[in-house]
Design a protein around this motif. Structure first.
Motif, PDB file in Angstrom:
ATOM      1  N   LEU A 184       0.954  -1.221   0.075  1.00 28.98           N
ATOM      2  CA  LEU A 184       0.017  -0.229   0.026  1.00 28.98           C
ATOM      3  C   LEU A 184       0.940   1.407  -0.165  1.00 28.98           C
ATOM      4  O   LEU A 184       1.942   1.201   0.744  1.00 28.98           O
ATOM      5  CB  LEU A 184      -0.688   0.002   1.013  1.00 28.98           C
ATOM      6  CG  LEU A 184      -2.049   0.897   1.284  1.00 28.98           C
ATOM      7  CD1 LEU A 184      -3.197   0.656   0.099  1.00 28.98           C
ATOM      8  CD2 LEU A 184      -2.851   0.698   2.694  1.00 28.98           C
ATOM      9  N   CYS A 225      -4.581   6.641  -3.056  1.00 36.00           N
ATOM     10  CA  CYS A 225      -3.484   5.445  -2.753  1.00 36.00           C
ATOM     11  C   CYS A 225      -3.524   4.564  -3.739  1.00 36.00           C
ATOM     12  O   CYS A 225      -4.254   4.470  -4.800  1.00 36.00           O
ATOM     13  CB  CYS A 225      -4.172   4.703  -1.527  1.00 36.00           C
ATOM     14  SG  CYS A 225      -5.638   3.714  -1.719  1.00 36.00           S
ATOM     15  N   MET A 271      -2.672   0.298  -4.362  1.00 32.70           N
ATOM     16  CA  MET A 271      -2.617  -1.042  -3.517  1.00 32.70           C
ATOM     17  C   MET A 271      -2.282  -2.256  -4.618  1.00 32.70           C
ATOM     18  O   MET A 271      -2.997  -2.172  -5.731  1.00 32.70           O
ATOM     19  CB  MET A 271      -3.916  -1.519  -2.709  1.00 32.70           C
ATOM     20  CG  MET A 271      -4.084  -2.584  -1.850  1.00 32.70           C
ATOM     21  SD  MET A 271      -5.324  -2.741  -0.840  1.00 32.70           S
ATOM     22  CE  MET A 271      -6.716  -3.188  -1.993  1.00 32.70           C
TER      23      MET A 271
END
Length: 356
Positions: free
Chosen positions: A204, A273, A275
């Motif tokens: 992440l 973000c 991931m």
């Protein structure tokens, strides 16, 4: 009536989207529930009228097979019985409001204290238990909902329109709302992602400059710079390595359940973000125009109904929830999340998937 929005990204790259009605579900508490499948060459969604739930989100793999990437279950009864808000639209207020109280125009609201003594995710009358009207549009679905004055303690009537669109390898979620009385409004899409292996393997990364530290109930205590914090995500990190740290902030909530914050953001669509599951080679990028992203590692999923009559375990999925920070109406700063008559709430999030 809310105006239709044209602000979604990549408008010029509209891809052929197939929209197919599926056999409806039924439950004595909510009646008949429409279902649709929305599909392009890369992604396939199954959407349920109850809660605006995305029951399945499938990615086409290099071998041509479809792989489901979200948690879900198999009946309306299962969705109505669980408390995890699997795959649903959450509101009127996503996240917490401390002591289920806040001031609006000098008047103290008393909200549903469903996470006693606090308010969480719209309360027992939250949108995750409401029946949306589903309407096919060119590249997906429009989900419409009317929320009446007084539900869960919230003032005024609220009209909500949510669009689920597929563009190339992206699932785009757009939310628009209007009210006829001043009201706290903070919405999110609450899917739990599972990219194929255990989430402790996932890597992440987020460039958020701040992280909201909370008490054991998830109520903010301090705002800390991520660069100085053990939960910093500026550099890509394995989720398992983060969760293994001997931190009280992790122990008291059973894992990660923290809001990463861009408090001075300009409201444009930006990457929040990325991931990656190195085991399956699937990458998820989240872009949003919201100043916060709640990262929740499914710390209380144990016992939640799953597909095929099974139950989920703790940490079997991760929710990446764009929105404001927890308890914003009671917190310092100018972002209180109060929507006024004549204003329009707008949120745009893009979930993009890649085979790497």
């Amino acid at each position: 009536m809310l105006p239709s929005s044209t602000s979604t990204p990549h408008q010029e790259h509209t891809v052929s989207v197939k929209i197919t009605p599926l056999p409806s579900w039924e439950h004595y508490r909510v009646g008949e529930l429409a279902r649709y499948q929305v599909e392009n060459n890369h992604l396939r969604l199954e959407v349920l009228a109850l809660g605006g739930i995305v029951r399945k989100l499938e990615l086409k793999r290099p071998d041509g097979q479809w792989q489901n990437l979200v948690l879900g279950c198999d009946s309306a009864g299962d969705y109505l019985s669980q408390k995890a808000c699997l795959g649903s639209v959450v509101g009127r207020w996503a996240n917490r409001i401390a002591n289920a109280r806040c001031l609006v125009e000098g008047y103290e609201l008393e909200l549903d204290a469903n996470l006693y003594p606090h308010h969480l995710h719209g309360g027992l009358a939250g949108f995750h238990h409401k029946v949306f009207q589903l309407t096919p549009v060119e590249d997906g679905l429009k989900l419409s909902l009317w929320s009446a004055h007084g539900e869960a303690g919230f003032p005024g009537n609220l009209h909500l329109e949510v669009f689920y669109r597929l563009r190339e390898q992206s699932w785009i979620v757009e939310m628009n709302a209007e009210v006829d009385k001043p009201c706290p409004v903070n919405l999110t899409q609450h899917s739990y992602f599972n990219l194929g292996s255990h989430l402790t393997n996932y890597r992440l990364q987020s460039d958020a400059p701040y992280i909201v530290m909370t008490d054991k109930d998830g109520i903010p205590i301090t705002l800390e710079e991520t660069g100085r914090h053990p939960l910093c995500l500026t550099e890509e990190r394995a989720i398992g390595e983060m969760m293994d740290q001997p931190l009280e902030a992790l122990r008291q909530v059973g894992g990660i359940d923290h809001c990463y914050l861009w408090p001075d953001d300009d409201g444009s669509l930006k990457t929040r973000c990325v991931m990656t599951d190195p085991t399956t080679g699937i990458r998820l990028s989240v872009k949003s125009d919201q100043p916060g992203l709640q990262i929740y590692t499914g710390n209380h999923l144990g016992g939640t109904p799953a597909y095929e009559g099974k139950c989920y375990k703790h940490h079997q999925g991760i929710a990446l929830e764009p929105g404001l920070w927890p308890d914003a109406p009671n917190q310092p700063g100018h972002t209180k999340g109060i929507l006024h008559p004549g204003e329009r709430y707008h949120q745009l999030t893009q979930f993009s998937f890649d085979n790497i």
